[in-house]
Enzyme design. Structure first.
Site, PDB file in Angstrom:
ATOM      1  N   LYS A   1      -9.889  12.718   8.616  1.00 23.31           N
ATOM      2  CA  LYS A   1      -9.376  12.272   9.912  1.00 23.31           C
ATOM      3  C   LYS A   1      -9.400  13.439  10.885  1.00 23.31           C
ATOM      4  CE  LYS A   1      -6.275   8.594   8.375  1.00 23.31           C
ATOM      5  NZ  LYS A   1      -6.955   7.488   9.072  1.00 23.31           N
TER       6      LYS A   1
ATOM      7  N   ASP B   1      -2.464  10.231   3.961  1.00 25.29           N
ATOM      8  CA  ASP B   1      -3.866   9.859   4.139  1.00 25.29           C
ATOM      9  C   ASP B   1      -4.574  10.891   5.021  1.00 25.29           C
ATOM     10  OD1 ASP B   1      -6.278   8.592   4.362  1.00 25.29           O
ATOM     11  OD2 ASP B   1      -5.549   6.887   5.549  1.00 25.29           O
TER      12      ASP B   1
ATOM     13  N   ARG C   1      -7.695  -0.348   1.095  1.00 29.03           N
ATOM     14  CA  ARG C   1      -8.276  -1.563   0.512  1.00 29.03           C
ATOM     15  C   ARG C   1      -8.733  -1.318  -0.927  1.00 29.03           C
ATOM     16  NH1 ARG C   1     -12.677  -1.919   5.193  1.00 29.03           N
ATOM     17  NH2 ARG C   1     -10.944  -0.912   6.271  1.00 29.03           N
TER      18      ARG C   1
ATOM     19  N   ASP D   1     -12.009   7.166   4.006  1.00 22.58           N
ATOM     20  CA  ASP D   1     -10.794   6.896   4.778  1.00 22.58           C
ATOM     21  C   ASP D   1     -10.395   5.419   4.705  1.00 22.58           C
ATOM     22  OD1 ASP D   1      -8.645   7.417   6.345  1.00 22.58           O
ATOM     23  OD2 ASP D   1      -9.764   7.648   8.221  1.00 22.58           O
TER      24      ASP D   1
ATOM     25  N   ASP E   1       1.775   6.186   5.603  1.00 20.88           N
ATOM     26  CA  ASP E   1       0.765   5.257   5.103  1.00 20.88           C
ATOM     27  C   ASP E   1       1.218   4.554   3.809  1.00 20.88           C
ATOM     28  OD1 ASP E   1      -1.634   4.030   5.626  1.00 20.88           O
ATOM     29  OD2 ASP E   1      -2.871   5.541   4.637  1.00 20.88           O
TER      30      ASP E   1
ATOM     31  N   LYS F   1       0.848  -1.203   0.000  1.00 25.16           N
ATOM     32  CA  LYS F   1       0.000   0.000   0.000  1.00 25.16           C
ATOM     33  C   LYS F   1       0.877   1.245   0.000  1.00 25.16           C
ATOM     34  CE  LYS F   1      -3.160   2.629   3.061  1.00 25.16           C
ATOM     35  NZ  LYS F   1      -4.037   2.606   4.247  1.00 25.16           N
TER      36      LYS F   1
ATOM     37  N   GLU G   1      -9.358   3.806   2.273  1.00 27.96           N
ATOM     38  CA  GLU G   1      -8.866   3.937   0.898  1.00 27.96           C
ATOM     39  C   GLU G   1      -7.834   2.880   0.531  1.00 27.96           C
ATOM     40  OE1 GLU G   1      -7.573   5.429   3.396  1.00 27.96           O
ATOM     41  OE2 GLU G   1      -5.451   5.067   3.043  1.00 27.96           O
TER      42      GLU G   1
HETATM   43  N1  BES Z   1      -4.140   4.518   7.035  1.00 30.84           N
HETATM   44  C1  BES Z   1      -5.241   4.178   7.853  1.00 30.84           C
HETATM   45  C2  BES Z   1      -4.906   3.121   8.896  1.00 30.84           C
HETATM   46  C3  BES Z   1      -3.907   3.499   9.947  1.00 30.84           C
HETATM   47  C4  BES Z   1      -4.325   3.915  11.194  1.00 30.84           C
HETATM   48  C5  BES Z   1      -2.543   3.368   9.703  1.00 30.84           C
HETATM   49  C6  BES Z   1      -3.398   4.222  12.171  1.00 30.84           C
HETATM   50  C7  BES Z   1      -1.624   3.686  10.672  1.00 30.84           C
HETATM   51  C8  BES Z   1      -2.033   4.103  11.903  1.00 30.84           C
HETATM   52  C9  BES Z   1      -6.401   3.654   6.997  1.00 30.84           C
HETATM   53  O1  BES Z   1      -6.468   4.152   5.700  1.00 30.84           O
HETATM   54  C10 BES Z   1      -7.665   4.058   7.688  1.00 30.84           C
HETATM   55  O2  BES Z   1      -7.885   5.215   7.825  1.00 30.84           O
HETATM   56  N2  BES Z   1      -8.438   3.072   8.113  1.00 30.84           N
HETATM   57  C11 BES Z   1      -9.643   3.314   8.784  1.00 30.84           C
HETATM   58  C12 BES Z   1     -10.681   2.341   8.273  1.00 30.84           C
HETATM   59  C13 BES Z   1     -12.084   2.641   8.704  1.00 30.84           C
HETATM   60  C14 BES Z   1     -12.561   3.937   8.072  1.00 30.84           C
HETATM   61  C15 BES Z   1     -12.971   1.511   8.277  1.00 30.84           C
HETATM   62  C16 BES Z   1      -9.409   3.098  10.280  1.00 30.84           C
HETATM   63  O3  BES Z   1      -8.676   2.197  10.632  1.00 30.84           O
HETATM   64  O4  BES Z   1      -9.953   3.862  11.071  1.00 30.84           O
HETATM   65 ZN    ZN Z   2      -4.634   4.751   4.861  1.00 33.15          ZN
HETATM   66 ZN    ZN Z   3      -7.526   6.008   5.529  1.00 29.89          ZN
END
Ligand code: BES
Ligand code: ZN
Ligand code: ZN
Length: 517
Positions: free
Chosen positions: A282, A275, A357, A353, A293, A270, A355
Site C-alpha cells: 500500500k 494490512d 477474500r 493486497d 482491517d 475478516k 488478501e
Molecule cells: N483492507 C483493504 C480494504 C480497505 C480499504 C479497508 C480502505 C478499509 C479502508 C483490502 O484488503 C484491500 O486492500 N483491498 C484492495 C483490493 C484491490 C487490490 C483489488 C482495495 O480495495 O484497494
Molecule cells: Zn485488507
Molecule cells: Zn489488502
C-alpha cells in the site's frame, strides 16, 4: 456503565444534569408536557427562558441552564429534537450522544434524562426509545486511553445515568435496557479490539482475546494454529499469513442454545490484524489505520460476547474469524503465485493486497462444514465500497432476498446504515484466468462487487450474505453519528439479527423458504 430506571418526576431526581429533549411544538403557545409541569411545580418557566435565549427545539440545538431552583437537579439542558412528525428512534440515540457530551462539559457525575414528552407526542415505543438513548449515551462516554500517560488521562467524572420515565410501568423498559446494556458493552469490546495497536493485537493475541470472550460467556472455543491449519489444508490463510513473523490462526467459537436447535448460523469476520498490502504494498496514506482491517472479526467476536450473555433459544451460532497479518518477508506470497484453498479450488493471486477474500474463502468453506443454514460474513474488504457508498454506510450483498431483508431490518433497529448492492453475475467472468480456477482481482471498476462475487464462489449455501464495512468500521474524526477510531459497526446489527431469528422461531413462523433444503 451504571444506570437505573425510575418512575419519579424529573423534578425529584437528584442529579448534576437533567437532560430534557424538547420538541419544537413544546415551545409554541403556552408550552406543553414536561416544560409546563416544570413551570407548575417549580415556578420556573423553561419555555419562556428558552425563547429568550433563541432556543427553538431544532435538532442539534442545546441550551444549558443553571441556578434555576425548584428541582433536585443542579443544571438543566434542553436538547432540541425537531418537529414531532420528523422524530424517529435515531433522534433519541442522538439525545443520548448529546447528553454524554453535555455531561462531560460540566463534569456531571449523575445525569438524568427524561424522554416522556417526545415519546408521548410522537407515539414512539418508550422502551425502544430508551434503549436507543442508552446506546447513544454509552457510545459517547467510551474512551480508548490505554496509551495516555497517567497524568494525561482525562478524569471522567461520570458515575451513573438515571433514566426517568414518570408514571410509567418500568418493566418493559428494564427488559429493553438489559439488552441495550449488553449490546453497548459488546460494542465497546469491538472498539477496544479495533483500536488496539497492531504490534499488540497480532493474530495470536486476537485468538487469546477470543478465548477469553468464550470462557467468560460459556461458549465453546477452538483456535486452530499453524500446525493444524497446515494439516487440514487451510492454504489460503497460510499463504497470506506466511509473510509475517506473527503466525495466523483460525478462531472458532460456538454458542449452543439449551433445548432444541431450529436453525444454525455462521457469522464470519475478516481478521487481518494489519494490512500492509504485502508485495502489492500500500502506498502513501493508504496503509494508515490498516490495524482496523480486523473490524469484521471484532464485530463477530463482540457479537459472540453479547449472544453468550443473552442466550437466545433455538439458534446455534458459529463465530468464525480467520486471523492473519498481511506483511512482507522473503517467504511472503508474490503476485502470480497459485494456491489451492480449503474449499478445493485454486486461486491465482495477482494482487497480494486483495488478501481479505483469500482468507475468507477458507473460512467460508469451513463455515459450511459446520452444517449451518445461514452464513453472514463481515469484512473491511474493499476501498471500492467506500467510493460507492461513502464512509457512513456498509454494503450488503446476498443471494437471498429474505436474508437481505432480515439484515436490513436489524441494521435499521440498530441505527446502522446498510445498503444492498447487486451481485452482478455478468461481472463474475472478470475473475477468470487461464492459470487457475479463478484470480483474486476483477479489474478497476465494480471492485466491491467483484470482491463479493469472489466470495460467492466459495459458498454453495443459498442463504449467504456479505457485509463490506470498509467505510464505517473506522472514523478519522468524531461526528454526530460516529465516534472517533473503531466504531464497533456491525455488532448491534448482528445481535438484533440473531434476536429476530430466535423470535421468529418462538412465534413458530418459518424463517425462510429454503430452510428445508
Ligand atoms: N483492507 C483493504 C480494504 C480497505 C480499504 C479497508 C480502505 C478499509 C479502508 C483490502 O484488503 C484491500 O486492500 N483491498 C484492495 C483490493 C484491490 C487490490 C483489488 C482495495 O480495495 O484497494
Ligand atoms: Zn485488507
Ligand atoms: Zn489488502
Amino acid at each position: 456503565m451504571i444506570y437505573n430506571i425510575t418512575n419519579n418526576s424529573p423534578l425529584e431526581v437528584e442529579c448534576d444534569l437533567l437532560v430534557l429533549p424538547v420538541l419544537c411544538e413544546a415551545l409554541e403557545g403556552p408550552g406543553t408536557g414536561t416544560l409546563r409541569r416544570y413551570a407548575a411545580a417549580s415556578g420556573v418557566d423553561l419555555g419562556a427562558l428558552a425563547q429568550e435565549e433563541g432556543f427553538a427545539g431544532k435538532p442539534g440545538q442545546t441550551l444549558m441552564l443553571r441556578g434555576l431552583g425548584g428541582a433536585a437537579t443542579r443544571r438543566v439542558v434542553l436538547v432540541g429534537v425537531g418537529k414531532a412528525e420528523d422524530v424517529a428512534l435515531g433522534a433519541l440515540r442522538q439525545v443520548g450522544v448529546t447528553a454524554a457530551r453535555c455531561g462531560r462539559q460540566v463534569r456531571a457525575r449523575v445525569i438524568g434524562v427524561c424522554i416522556a414528552e417526545p415519546v408521548r407526542a410522537t407515539g414512539l415505543h418508550e422502551a425502544q426509545a430508551m434503549a436507543q438513548l442508552y446506546e447513544g449515551f454509552s457510545r459517547s462516554i467510551y474512551r480508548f486511553e490505554r496509551y495516555l500517560s497517567t497524568k494525561e488521562v482525562r478524569q471522567d467524572s461520570f458515575e451513573r445515568l438515571v433514566l426517568i420515565a414518570p408514571d410509567a410501568d418500568t418493566s418493559p423498559i428494564e427488559a429493553a435496557l438489559a439488552t441495550s446494556h449488553l449490546i453497548s458493552e459488546a460494542v465497546s469490546t469491538a472498539r477496544n479490539l479495533v483500536n488496539e495497536i497492531p504490534s499488540v493485537l497480532t493474530p495470536f493475541e486476537l485468538g487469546v482475546r477470543a478465548t477469553s470472550i468464550a470462557t467468560c460467556n460459556s461458549l465453546e472455543h477452538h483456535v486452530l494454529d499453524v500446525a493444524q491449519l497446515t494439516e487440514r489444508g487451510f492454504n489460503l490463510i497460510l499463504a497470506v499469513g506466511k509473510g509475517s513473523d506473527n503466525p495466523p490462526c483460525l478462531i472458532h467459537l460456538v454458542y449452543r442454545p439449551q433445548g432444541p436447535v431450529h436453525h444454525k448460523v455462521a457469522l464470519v469476520g475478516k481478521g487481518v490484524t494489519f494490512d500492509t498490502g504485502g508485495y502489492s504494498i500500500k502506498g502513501g496514506e493508504h496503509m494508515l489505520h490498516m490495524h482496523s482491517d480486523m473490524a469484521g472479526a471484532a464485530a463477530v467476536l463482540a457479537a459472540a460476547q453479547a449472544i453468550g450473555k443473552l442466550r437466545p433459544p433455538g439458534i446455534e451460532i458459529h463465530f468464525i474469524a480467520p486471523a492473519v497479518e498481511n506483511a512482507i518477508n522473503g517467504r511472503a506470497i508474490k503476485p502470480q503465485d497459485i494456491v489451492k484453498g480449503y474449499g478445493g479450488k485454486t486461486v491465482e493471486i495477482l494482487n497480494t493486497d486483495a488478501e481479505g477474500r483469500l482468507i475468507l474463502a477458507d473460512a467460508l468453506a469451513y463455515a459450511q462444514e459446520q452444517g449451518v443454514q445461514t452464513i453472514v460474513d463481515l469484512a473491511t474488504l474493499t476501498g471500492a465500497i467506500v467510493v460507492a457508498l461513502g464512509e457512513c454506510t456498509a454494503g450488503l450483498f446476498s443471494n437471498d432476498d429474505g436474508l437481505a431483508q432480515q439484515l436490513l431490518g436489524a441494521a435499521h433497529t440498530a441505527g446502522e446504515d446498510l445498503w444492498r448492492m447487486p451481485l452482478t453475475q455478468k461481472l463474475d467472468a472478470r475473475l477468470e484466468t487461464p492459470m487457475a480456477d479463478m484470480k483474486n482481482i476483477g479489474g478497476r471498476t465494480g471492485g466491491a462487487i467483484t470482491a463479493a462475487l469472489f466470495l460467492k464462489r466459495w459458498v454453495e449455501l443459498e442463504r449467504w450474505a456479505h457485509i463490506d464495512l470498509a467505510g464505517p468500521a473506522w472514523m478519522e474524526t468524531e461526528s454526530t453519528d460516529f465516534a472517533q477510531g473503531g466504531t464497533g459497526y456491525g455488532v448491534s446489527t448482528l445481535v438484533y439479527f440473531i434476536q429476530a431469528l430466535a423470535h421468529e422461531y418462538r412465534e413458530g413462523q418459518p424463517i425462510a423458504r429454503n430452510l428445508a433444503k
